[in-house]
Structure formats: C-alpha cells, structure tokens
Write an enzyme that holds these catalytic residues in place. Sequence first.
Site, PDB file in Angstrom:
ATOM      1  N   HIS A 297       8.502   7.044   8.482  1.00 38.03           N
ATOM      2  CA  HIS A 297       9.190   7.177   7.195  1.00 38.03           C
ATOM      3  C   HIS A 297      10.645   7.526   7.506  1.00 38.03           C
ATOM      4  O   HIS A 297      10.933   8.178   8.513  1.00 38.03           O
ATOM      5  CB  HIS A 297       8.505   8.238   6.323  1.00 38.03           C
ATOM      6  CG  HIS A 297       7.225   7.720   5.727  1.00 38.03           C
ATOM      7  ND1 HIS A 297       7.152   7.255   4.439  1.00 38.03           N
ATOM      8  CD2 HIS A 297       5.996   7.548   6.260  1.00 38.03           C
ATOM      9  CE1 HIS A 297       5.919   6.832   4.192  1.00 38.03           C
ATOM     10  NE2 HIS A 297       5.188   6.999   5.281  1.00 38.03           N
TER      11      HIS A 297
ATOM     12  N   ASN B 222       9.309   4.368   3.519  1.00 41.81           N
ATOM     13  CA  ASN B 222       9.085   3.895   4.884  1.00 41.81           C
ATOM     14  C   ASN B 222      10.357   3.224   5.390  1.00 41.81           C
ATOM     15  O   ASN B 222      11.204   2.783   4.606  1.00 41.81           O
ATOM     16  CB  ASN B 222       7.982   2.817   4.891  1.00 41.81           C
ATOM     17  CG  ASN B 222       6.618   3.376   4.628  1.00 41.81           C
ATOM     18  OD1 ASN B 222       6.208   3.544   3.499  1.00 41.81           O
ATOM     19  ND2 ASN B 222       5.890   3.663   5.690  1.00 41.81           N
TER      20      ASN B 222
ATOM     21  N   HIS C 193       4.527   4.462  12.823  1.00 36.80           N
ATOM     22  CA  HIS C 193       4.734   4.340  11.373  1.00 36.80           C
ATOM     23  C   HIS C 193       5.752   5.400  10.996  1.00 36.80           C
ATOM     24  O   HIS C 193       5.427   6.587  10.898  1.00 36.80           O
ATOM     25  CB  HIS C 193       3.372   4.585  10.711  1.00 36.80           C
ATOM     26  CG  HIS C 193       3.319   4.646   9.233  1.00 36.80           C
ATOM     27  ND1 HIS C 193       2.735   3.670   8.455  1.00 36.80           N
ATOM     28  CD2 HIS C 193       3.710   5.609   8.368  1.00 36.80           C
ATOM     29  CE1 HIS C 193       2.791   4.022   7.185  1.00 36.80           C
ATOM     30  NE2 HIS C 193       3.381   5.188   7.103  1.00 36.80           N
TER      31      HIS C 193
ATOM     32  N   CYS D  30       4.069   9.546   0.357  1.00 39.77           N
ATOM     33  CA  CYS D  30       2.694   9.941   0.078  1.00 39.77           C
ATOM     34  C   CYS D  30       2.729  11.032  -0.983  1.00 39.77           C
ATOM     35  O   CYS D  30       3.416  12.037  -0.825  1.00 39.77           O
ATOM     36  CB  CYS D  30       2.028  10.454   1.353  1.00 39.77           C
ATOM     37  SG  CYS D  30       0.379  11.080   1.065  1.00 39.77           S
TER      38      CYS D  30
ATOM     39  N   ARG E 123       0.833  -1.211   0.000  1.00 38.27           N
ATOM     40  CA  ARG E 123       0.000   0.000   0.000  1.00 38.27           C
ATOM     41  C   ARG E 123       0.867   1.260   0.000  1.00 38.27           C
ATOM     42  O   ARG E 123       1.035   1.904  -1.046  1.00 38.27           O
ATOM     43  CB  ARG E 123      -0.961  -0.046   1.211  1.00 38.27           C
ATOM     44  CG  ARG E 123      -2.092   0.967   1.167  1.00 38.27           C
ATOM     45  CD  ARG E 123      -1.732   2.353   1.601  1.00 38.27           C
ATOM     46  NE  ARG E 123      -1.201   2.419   2.962  1.00 38.27           N
ATOM     47  CZ  ARG E 123      -0.632   3.508   3.468  1.00 38.27           C
ATOM     48  NH1 ARG E 123      -0.525   4.606   2.738  1.00 38.27           N
ATOM     49  NH2 ARG E 123      -0.141   3.524   4.693  1.00 38.27           N
ATOM     50  N   ASP E 124       1.477   1.591   1.128  1.00 38.02           N
ATOM     51  CA  ASP E 124       2.296   2.807   1.199  1.00 38.02           C
ATOM     52  C   ASP E 124       3.457   2.699   0.208  1.00 38.02           C
ATOM     53  O   ASP E 124       3.812   3.662  -0.486  1.00 38.02           O
ATOM     54  CB  ASP E 124       2.847   2.966   2.623  1.00 38.02           C
ATOM     55  CG  ASP E 124       3.231   4.390   2.983  1.00 38.02           C
ATOM     56  OD1 ASP E 124       3.672   5.122   2.091  1.00 38.02           O
ATOM     57  OD2 ASP E 124       3.113   4.763   4.156  1.00 38.02           O
TER      58      ASP E 124
END
Length: 306
Positions: free
Chosen positions: A210, A250, A208, A241, A15-16
């Site tokens: 990055h 990430n 989370h 993003c 996803r990310d």
Amino acid sequence: MKLPARVRIYEVGPRDGLQNEAQLLSTNVKLEFIARLAAAGLREIEVTSFVSPKAIPQLADADELMTRMPRDNGVRYPVLVPNWRGMERAEAAGARSIAVFTAASEAFTKANIGMTVDESLAAFRPVLARAAQQGMWTRAYVSTAFGCPYSGRVEPARVIELATRLLDLGAEEICLGDTIGVGVPSQVHEMTELALGAGLSLDQLAYHFHDTRGTALANVVAGLEDGVTCFDSSTGGTGGCPYAPGAAGNLATEDLVYLLDAMGIEHGVSLEGVLAAARYIADALGRPLASKVGQAGAFKPSGERV
Ligand code: HMG
Ligand code: MG
C-alpha cells in the site's frame, strides 16, 4: 545486481481497490472494469471476496460476479476466502483460484477476520486441502508484514514463520502485505533475505504494497533487486482495508507499469490499456485518479501525451 527480465503484475483493483470505497458499484460496472483490465493484458486479477457481506458490503455481490466471470480465457481470477463457508461459496460460483488471508499481528487478525492467527491457520487447512483436491491455484497473504495499525512493530521472523506454515498447509504462493504502507526498502531486503533463508523460493514470494506513505514503488525496486517476480497493484491506485485504520490506496498499476517499462522489465501489460481502465473506475467512483501516472500521463520519447 541482476534484475528479473520479466515479472507478474497481480491486479487487486476489483477486490482491494473497491472493498474500502464508500460508493457501492453495480456488478455490471465491476464486470466491465475487470474486462478492461484483462484487455490491458493483466493475466491475474483478484476480483472479489467470499467474506461476510456485513464485513464488506462493497463485495456482497461476490456470488453473482464470480458466476458471470469469463471462463478459460487465460486469465486467473483469484478470490479471497476467509473460511470454509467462503470456500463453499467460491467453489459453487466457479472460482478456480483462491487466496486465504491472515496477518502477522494478533490484533489485526482479530479485527479483520475475528480469529487468532492460529485459528486462522486451522481454518485454512481444510480450505487449502480442498483447493488442492480441486486443482485450484492458491495464494496466502500475510498482512501487517511491516507493521500493524493496532500493535505497531512486527517482527520479520514472525512473518516468515507464518509464511512457511502456510506453505506447509499447501499454499502455492505467499504474498506479504504492507497493509498500512509503513515499510521501506531496507526492510524489504531484510524480509526477502529471511524468506529465502527459510527455504521459500523466489517464485513462491509476492509483495503487496500500500502506498500510504509514498514508499510503495521504492519497495518494489527493492523487491526487484532481490529477484522477486510478483508484485500486486491496483488500477487507479484505489484500495485499503476497512479494518486497518489509516490504510490508503494500493500501489497504482499504472505507476508500476510505467516504472517497469522504463526499466526494461517485461510484464505483458499495456500502460494505455491500464490508464483507460483507471479512468473508467475513477469515473464510476466519481473521483479523480489517485495515481501519479494517471495525473501526469505517460512519458513518450516522441513527446506525445497518453
Ligand atoms: P465473524 O463475525 O468473526 O464470525 O466473521 P462468524 O463465523 O460468527 O460469522 C458472522 C456472520 O458472518 C454469520 O452470519 C456467518 O454466517 C457469516 P450471521 O449469523 O451474522 O448472519 N459468515 C459468512 N458469510 C458469508 N461468507 C462467509 C462467511 N463466514 C461467516 N465466508 C468473517 C468472520 C471472516 C466472516 C468476517 O470477519 C469477515 O468476513 N471478514 C472479512 C474481512 C475482509 O474481507 N477484510 C479485507 C480483506 S484483507 C485485506 O484487505 C488485506 C490484503 O489486501 C493484504 C494487505 O493489504 O496486507 C489481503
Ligand atoms: Mg491490501
């Protein structure tokens, strides 16, 4: 200081990791990547987003992908849901776990999901209620928890206020996102302390990070020292993003697994399996691995390279 004996690694690569790539991958390649991640022992893999295909064309195949995911294999496959429309799509495609997402800064929330923060919480209320009714697992992200690409400094108290409001709406887990990778360990300690002081329990909290400025692993160690037991990462170190200028990858899952292994903290994931999945996705994207361990290889006491 007592570190947790075991942690959860929450994989966000599909996803990310893929939402910010110039290269669009086929659904088959994504499914193969996800299968390799599960084979490596990852038990929580965020696989796609039910957002506008105009906003994130990389994940426009969410409906097909989710419909084709394995069922009942002991792996949780959460999907991002921004609004009621996304919830309807996720449910129709068979999702059993969802993640809603807002942010601590108004400017980023507006750029990312076209809502004010209050509007986003209002949009999540029926989504989280429906998820509870359907027995789905739920997570809520608070992005820009350590800084906003548009408005700069973010007050930790604001982050925690949102976290408690999201728990009140029924989210089971709160994930605090350092969207643009500006946070440092002292801020992680401050954030965890505020969260616990506001009544969050350690098993409701995830981080989370990055790795934009190289602080992600240091921040994980700070979280571990605080007793936090869930960390997000992306195999291959991809991620970012499109609505957060300057956001880089990430924290790489292989870097996280290497650290946890060496610290003797259990997580159930095979470093070799993750490295194999990382090479697969790097090849598919046509670029070298961004991760440190991906480049250096694992260290084996026997001297063998992995
Ligand atoms: P909008 O344009 O503000 O609002 O989009 P809208 O309601 O007017 O919708 C616009 C169009 O999208 C309409 O279609 C809707 O039907 C459609 P049109 O009439 O133009 O053809 N639409 C949808 N289509 C499919 N699925 C939906 C949906 N909802 C509306 N669910 C919206 C609002 C939220 C949809 C949009 O802004 C969007 O999709 N944003 C997603 C942004 C995103 O995915 N960002 C990346 C994830 S967040 C992140 O990466 C941070 C995180 O990793 C943590 C961290 O790092 O901190 C989680
Ligand atoms: Mg992110």
